[in-house]
Write a protein that holds these residues in place. Structure first.
Motif, PDB file in Angstrom:
ATOM      1  N   TRP A  82       1.502   6.696  -6.734  1.00 30.52           N
ATOM      2  CA  TRP A  82       0.339   7.463  -7.186  1.00 30.52           C
ATOM      3  C   TRP A  82       0.551   8.958  -6.966  1.00 30.52           C
ATOM      4  O   TRP A  82       0.263   9.781  -7.851  1.00 30.52           O
ATOM      5  CB  TRP A  82      -0.906   6.993  -6.448  1.00 30.52           C
ATOM      6  CG  TRP A  82      -2.139   7.768  -6.817  1.00 30.52           C
ATOM      7  CD1 TRP A  82      -2.700   8.811  -6.128  1.00 30.52           C
ATOM      8  CD2 TRP A  82      -2.950   7.579  -7.983  1.00 30.52           C
ATOM      9  NE1 TRP A  82      -3.803   9.278  -6.784  1.00 30.52           N
ATOM     10  CE2 TRP A  82      -3.985   8.541  -7.926  1.00 30.52           C
ATOM     11  CE3 TRP A  82      -2.901   6.693  -9.051  1.00 30.52           C
ATOM     12  CZ2 TRP A  82      -4.970   8.636  -8.908  1.00 30.52           C
ATOM     13  CZ3 TRP A  82      -3.877   6.777 -10.035  1.00 30.52           C
ATOM     14  CH2 TRP A  82      -4.891   7.736  -9.959  1.00 30.52           C
ATOM     15  N   LEU A  83       1.084   9.322  -5.793  1.00 32.79           N
ATOM     16  CA  LEU A  83       1.323  10.732  -5.497  1.00 32.79           C
ATOM     17  C   LEU A  83       2.389  11.323  -6.407  1.00 32.79           C
ATOM     18  O   LEU A  83       2.227  12.424  -6.957  1.00 32.79           O
ATOM     19  CB  LEU A  83       1.739  10.896  -4.031  1.00 32.79           C
ATOM     20  CG  LEU A  83       0.655  10.615  -2.986  1.00 32.79           C
ATOM     21  CD1 LEU A  83       1.240  10.665  -1.582  1.00 32.79           C
ATOM     22  CD2 LEU A  83      -0.488  11.620  -3.113  1.00 32.79           C
TER      23      LEU A  83
ATOM     24  N   LEU B 294       0.829  -1.204   0.000  1.00 31.75           N
ATOM     25  CA  LEU B 294       0.000   0.000   0.000  1.00 31.75           C
ATOM     26  C   LEU B 294       0.863   1.253   0.000  1.00 31.75           C
ATOM     27  O   LEU B 294       0.546   2.240  -0.688  1.00 31.75           O
ATOM     28  CB  LEU B 294      -0.918  -0.007   1.217  1.00 31.75           C
ATOM     29  CG  LEU B 294      -1.874   1.190   1.366  1.00 31.75           C
ATOM     30  CD1 LEU B 294      -2.813   1.274   0.170  1.00 31.75           C
ATOM     31  CD2 LEU B 294      -2.660   1.074   2.666  1.00 31.75           C
ATOM     32  N   LEU B 295       1.953   1.224   0.742  1.00 34.61           N
ATOM     33  CA  LEU B 295       2.875   2.361   0.790  1.00 34.61           C
ATOM     34  C   LEU B 295       3.496   2.616  -0.578  1.00 34.61           C
ATOM     35  O   LEU B 295       3.561   3.759  -1.042  1.00 34.61           O
ATOM     36  CB  LEU B 295       3.971   2.104   1.828  1.00 34.61           C
ATOM     37  CG  LEU B 295       5.043   3.193   1.958  1.00 34.61           C
ATOM     38  CD1 LEU B 295       4.415   4.502   2.396  1.00 34.61           C
ATOM     39  CD2 LEU B 295       6.125   2.755   2.939  1.00 34.61           C
TER      40      LEU B 295
ATOM     41  N   TRP C  23      -2.210   4.429 -12.678  1.00 35.55           N
ATOM     42  CA  TRP C  23      -2.436   3.125 -12.061  1.00 35.55           C
ATOM     43  C   TRP C  23      -1.450   2.088 -12.587  1.00 35.55           C
ATOM     44  O   TRP C  23      -0.977   1.221 -11.837  1.00 35.55           O
ATOM     45  CB  TRP C  23      -3.863   2.650 -12.303  1.00 35.55           C
ATOM     46  CG  TRP C  23      -4.874   3.248 -11.370  1.00 35.55           C
ATOM     47  CD1 TRP C  23      -5.946   4.020 -11.698  1.00 35.55           C
ATOM     48  CD2 TRP C  23      -4.903   3.128  -9.945  1.00 35.55           C
ATOM     49  NE1 TRP C  23      -6.639   4.396 -10.579  1.00 35.55           N
ATOM     50  CE2 TRP C  23      -6.027   3.849  -9.477  1.00 35.55           C
ATOM     51  CE3 TRP C  23      -4.103   2.474  -9.017  1.00 35.55           C
ATOM     52  CZ2 TRP C  23      -6.354   3.944  -8.130  1.00 35.55           C
ATOM     53  CZ3 TRP C  23      -4.420   2.567  -7.668  1.00 35.55           C
ATOM     54  CH2 TRP C  23      -5.525   3.287  -7.238  1.00 35.55           C
TER      55      TRP C  23
ATOM     56  N   CYS D 136       1.703   2.484 -10.808  1.00 36.01           N
ATOM     57  CA  CYS D 136       1.603   1.869  -9.482  1.00 36.01           C
ATOM     58  C   CYS D 136       1.797   0.353  -9.582  1.00 36.01           C
ATOM     59  O   CYS D 136       2.498  -0.252  -8.761  1.00 36.01           O
ATOM     60  CB  CYS D 136       0.243   2.174  -8.859  1.00 36.01           C
ATOM     61  SG  CYS D 136      -0.009   3.903  -8.405  1.00 36.01           S
TER      62      CYS D 136
ATOM     63  N   VAL E 191       2.328   1.700  -3.554  1.00 35.15           N
ATOM     64  CA  VAL E 191       1.294   2.159  -4.477  1.00 35.15           C
ATOM     65  C   VAL E 191       0.925   3.614  -4.196  1.00 35.15           C
ATOM     66  O   VAL E 191       0.780   4.429  -5.124  1.00 35.15           O
ATOM     67  CB  VAL E 191       0.048   1.256  -4.383  1.00 35.15           C
ATOM     68  CG1 VAL E 191      -1.128   1.863  -5.151  1.00 35.15           C
ATOM     69  CG2 VAL E 191       0.365  -0.133  -4.926  1.00 35.15           C
ATOM     70  N   SER E 192       0.785   3.972  -2.930  1.00 32.39           N
ATOM     71  CA  SER E 192       0.404   5.335  -2.557  1.00 32.39           C
ATOM     72  C   SER E 192       1.466   6.346  -2.969  1.00 32.39           C
ATOM     73  O   SER E 192       1.148   7.406  -3.531  1.00 32.39           O
ATOM     74  CB  SER E 192       0.158   5.424  -1.043  1.00 32.39           C
ATOM     75  OG  SER E 192      -0.889   4.567  -0.651  1.00 32.39           O
ATOM     76  N   LEU E 193       2.729   6.034  -2.699  1.00 33.54           N
ATOM     77  CA  LEU E 193       3.812   6.945  -3.070  1.00 33.54           C
ATOM     78  C   LEU E 193       3.913   7.097  -4.582  1.00 33.54           C
ATOM     79  O   LEU E 193       4.108   8.201  -5.096  1.00 33.54           O
ATOM     80  CB  LEU E 193       5.140   6.435  -2.495  1.00 33.54           C
ATOM     81  CG  LEU E 193       5.317   6.562  -0.979  1.00 33.54           C
ATOM     82  CD1 LEU E 193       6.633   5.918  -0.539  1.00 33.54           C
ATOM     83  CD2 LEU E 193       5.291   8.025  -0.563  1.00 33.54           C
TER      84      LEU E 193
END
Length: 224
Positions: free
Chosen positions: A48-49, A41-42, A63, A66, A44-46
């Motif tokens: 994405w940002l 999750l970390l 996406w 990611c 993917v989140s980074l």
């Protein structure tokens, strides 16, 4: 006789295969899966940002970045550790990566027993596809001309590796899971994404490549 008995003291199937020096899993299943989930999750989140700073990138491209970041690091770190740590099942330090493979081997004991086919597939995946996935992140971000060709090549490689993984297990009897729960949770569900997502990316990349070639051909015809 005592040494022989201890060599068989492992939770994997088939039980009659010796695994001398085996050290049981220290962490719980919830801890192992939880850490992997949070780390994923970390990533993917980074991604994405950070991808939001790339100019004119669609949500689908972001996406995809990611996905390639997640799968690339999975190939490099997790599968790379397995490929180059032949005695991970003897680890006494509670190293998280060793714990992951001790746990996953309950769904496919070929990892603990170092099946040659599995080691070969995982080794090639870690060394070749891992870096290629991270290159795909860069290619999408920068709009490189080779982006779709690269994504198609990696996806086909992932599909081929997954096919070999499942087919070899089937030909060898498909009896490597400690229980039906581990079979469906680890062997089936954990690998499903490497069938579905690469298939979708392959179709998309193929269409984009064909469209680009067709447009180039039409452009040449107009200039004649």
């Amino acid at each position: 006789m005592e040494g022989s008995d201890s060599a068989l003291n492992h939770p994997y199937s088939p039980q009659n295969v010796k695994l001398p020096g085996f050290v049981p899993v220290v962490y719980s299943q919830a801890t192992i899966l939880g850490v992997y989930g949070l780390a994923s999750l970390l990533v993917v989140s980074l991604t994405w940002l950070i991808s939001g700073r790339a100019p004119k990138k669609s949500k689908l491209d972001r996406w995809l970045m990611c996905w390639w970041a997640f799968t690339g690091l999975t190939h490099l770190i997790l599968e790379g550790y397995f490929a180059f740590s032949p005695e991970f099942y003897k680890d006494k330090t509670a190293c998280y990566l060793a714990e992951v493979w001790k746990e996953y081997s309950k769904g496919d004991s070929r990892y603990a027993f170092r099946d040659a086919g599995v080691v070969a597939v995982e080794g090639l995946t870690a060394v070749i596809e891992g870096p290629a996935c991270l290159l795909a992140v860069y290619a999408i971000a920068k709009g490189k001309s080779y982006s779709y060709v690269l994504q198609l090549a990696i996806s086909l490689g992932q599909l081929y590796g997954t096919a070999v993984y499942f087919i070899t297990a089937f030909l060898e009897g498909d009896h490597f899971a400690a229980s039906p729960l581990y079979y469906y949770e680890y062997y089936i569900a954990a690998n499903a994404s490497w069938i579905v997502i690469p298939t979708l990316i392959s179709i998309r990349s193929w269409k984009r490549i064909c469209a680009a070639v067709q447009a180039q051909g039409q452009k040449k015809n107009k200039t004649r």
